[in-house]
Design a protein around this motif. Structure first.
Motif, mmCIF file in Angstrom:
data_model
loop_
_atom_site.group_PDB
_atom_site.id
_atom_site.type_symbol
_atom_site.label_atom_id
_atom_site.label_comp_id
_atom_site.label_asym_id
_atom_site.label_seq_id
_atom_site.Cartn_x
_atom_site.Cartn_y
_atom_site.Cartn_z
ATOM 1 N N GLY A 77 10.675 -2.376 -8.854
ATOM 2 C CA GLY A 77 9.574 -2.524 -7.929
ATOM 3 C C GLY A 77 9.977 -3.083 -6.581
ATOM 4 N N PHE A 78 9.073 -3.866 -6.002
ATOM 5 C CA PHE A 78 9.341 -4.425 -4.682
ATOM 6 C C PHE A 78 10.553 -5.347 -4.689
ATOM 7 C CE2 PHE A 78 4.669 -3.638 -3.877
ATOM 8 C CZ PHE A 78 4.886 -2.647 -2.931
ATOM 9 N N GLY A 79 10.749 -6.100 -5.774
ATOM 10 C CA GLY A 79 11.901 -6.986 -5.842
ATOM 11 C C GLY A 79 13.209 -6.234 -5.666
ATOM 12 N N ARG A 80 13.315 -5.099 -6.332
ATOM 13 C CA ARG A 80 14.507 -4.260 -6.202
ATOM 14 C C ARG A 80 14.624 -3.704 -4.786
ATOM 15 N NH1 ARG A 80 18.991 -2.454 -9.585
ATOM 16 N NH2 ARG A 80 19.952 -0.848 -8.293
ATOM 17 N N GLU A 81 13.511 -3.265 -4.214
ATOM 18 C CA GLU A 81 13.531 -2.748 -2.845
ATOM 19 C C GLU A 81 14.027 -3.810 -1.868
ATOM 20 O OE1 GLU A 81 12.882 0.221 -1.621
ATOM 21 O OE2 GLU A 81 11.942 1.258 -3.291
ATOM 22 N N PHE A 82 13.506 -5.026 -2.004
ATOM 23 C CA PHE A 82 13.954 -6.108 -1.126
ATOM 24 C C PHE A 82 15.456 -6.337 -1.276
ATOM 25 C CE2 PHE A 82 9.511 -8.010 -1.876
ATOM 26 C CZ PHE A 82 8.986 -7.356 -0.773
ATOM 27 N N ALA A 83 15.896 -6.506 -2.513
ATOM 28 C CA ALA A 83 17.297 -6.843 -2.763
ATOM 29 C C ALA A 83 18.237 -5.779 -2.199
ATOM 30 C CB ALA A 83 17.533 -7.032 -4.264
ATOM 31 N N ASP B 291 4.233 3.506 0.769
ATOM 32 C CA ASP B 291 5.656 3.790 0.599
ATOM 33 C C ASP B 291 6.370 2.458 0.352
ATOM 34 O OD1 ASP B 291 8.493 4.006 1.397
ATOM 35 O OD2 ASP B 291 7.966 6.063 1.971
ATOM 36 N N ALA B 292 6.948 2.299 -0.834
ATOM 37 C CA ALA B 292 7.545 1.016 -1.204
ATOM 38 C C ALA B 292 8.652 0.600 -0.247
ATOM 39 C CB ALA B 292 8.080 1.077 -2.635
ATOM 40 N N ALA B 293 9.448 1.555 0.220
ATOM 41 C CA ALA B 293 10.541 1.234 1.135
ATOM 42 C C ALA B 293 9.999 0.733 2.474
ATOM 43 C CB ALA B 293 11.421 2.459 1.345
ATOM 44 N N LYS B 294 8.935 1.385 2.972
ATOM 45 C CA LYS B 294 8.348 0.938 4.239
ATOM 46 C C LYS B 294 7.711 -0.437 4.096
ATOM 47 C CE LYS B 294 7.334 5.573 6.075
ATOM 48 N NZ LYS B 294 6.260 6.506 6.484
ATOM 49 N N ILE B 295 7.071 -0.670 2.945
ATOM 50 C CA ILE B 295 6.462 -1.983 2.709
ATOM 51 C C ILE B 295 7.532 -3.062 2.679
ATOM 52 C CG2 ILE B 295 5.263 -3.379 0.965
ATOM 53 C CD1 ILE B 295 3.656 -0.818 0.276
ATOM 54 N N ALA B 296 8.632 -2.803 1.957
ATOM 55 C CA ALA B 296 9.718 -3.781 1.885
ATOM 56 C C ALA B 296 10.280 -4.069 3.267
ATOM 57 C CB ALA B 296 10.818 -3.261 0.959
#
Length: 276
Positions: free
Chosen positions: A14-20, A220-225
């Motif tokens: 999820g978002f945690g992975r996207e951030f990392a 979009d998860a990438a754009k949110i991150a």
């Protein structure tokens, strides 16, 4: 670009992975936590000592402080703490078990509170930093069939908003991230209570077809991150980041509806004042 060190709970998906992934790619250091060993072996292999890993189930509340303390001890200054770990429990209030209620509140609310409390002494000692809390459109609106999920997110909203005022004098900024429906693995981790016939055909009943008929999120998860990461450069810290056109529409509608319920009561509210 400023290089920073981040602490992020729940970096396996999820978002945690996207951030990392984005932070490590650009050269930052990340201290991440996961519940399952082996779930981020690829990040460890690729980034070596720039990726510090702690094993943590946030329902183990005493363990939270141990892991946070260890991360600060080993990495020194941590600039940003991202409280991300969580999941959704759907179903009418009667349809979920006592154990599910406790687990939802412990994970999403108590886990967040204790992560923040564990980080604050370190952030104060180093003269500042940033706390980022992953909330949701569900923290600012409510829908039948998700009462326990809303309870956890509304609790987080109140805690973090008050906390922002408490820690501002120490140079610590607090941001609540409010994504709408996003294309992440959220639905895969969703828990749903056992259906009761009484709720069939009622507004709460939608949850029992949610996974089969769930519309694809607009976010979009990438754009949110990326937007969340960029927010750390904003001064002062934005208290809320509303991300997604769906979130904006739902939240503004909910706030207007709340005002419409309250504003007509101005005169009757005053009637209960002392001396009236």
């Amino acid at each position: 670009m400023t290089t920073r060190t981040w602490f992020i709970t729940g970096v396996n998906s999820g978002f945690g992975r996207e951030f990392a992934e984005r932070l490590l790619e650009r050269g930052d250091r990340v201290a991440g936590t996961v519940r399952r060993e082996g779930s981020v072996d690829d990040l460890q292999a690729k980034y070596g000592d720039r990726f510090w890993l702690g094993h943590l189930d946030v329902t183990d509340l005493p363990r939270i402080r141990e892991v946070v303390d260890a991360a600060f001890a080993e990495l020194g200054r941590i600039d940003v703490v991202v409280i991300n770990a969580g999941y959704g429990l759907f179903g009418a209030a009667e349809e979920v078990t006592d154990e599910q209620v406790t687990h939802q509140i412990t994970t999403n609310l108590l886990g967040a509170i204790q992560t923040a409390r564990a980080a604050l002494p370190h952030l104060r000692a180093q003269g500042g930093g940033r706390l980022i809390q992953l909330s949701s459109v569900a923290g600012l609106s409510a829908h039948p069939g998700a009462s326990l999920y809303h309870a956890s997110k509304w609790g987080v909203e109140g805690f973090m908003e008050a906390l922002a005022g408490e820690v501002a004098p120490f140079g610590i900024g607090v941001t609540l991230v409010e994504p709408g429906g996003a294309r992440t693995a959220f639905g895969q981790a969703l828990q749903i209570g056992e259906p009761l016939a009484a709720y069939e055909g009622t507004p709460a009943g939608f949850v029992h077809t949610f996974q089969e008929k769930r519309p694809e999120g607009v976010g979009d998860a990438a754009k949110i991150a990326t937007r969340v990461i960029e927010s750390v450069d904003q001064q002062p810290a934005p208290l809320r980041l509303v991300l997604g056109s769906d979130c904006y529409q739902v939240v503004t509608g909910a706030l207007r509806a709340r005002l419409a319920q309250v504003e007509p009561q101005q005169a009757t509210a005053a009637e209960t004042d002392a001396g009236q």
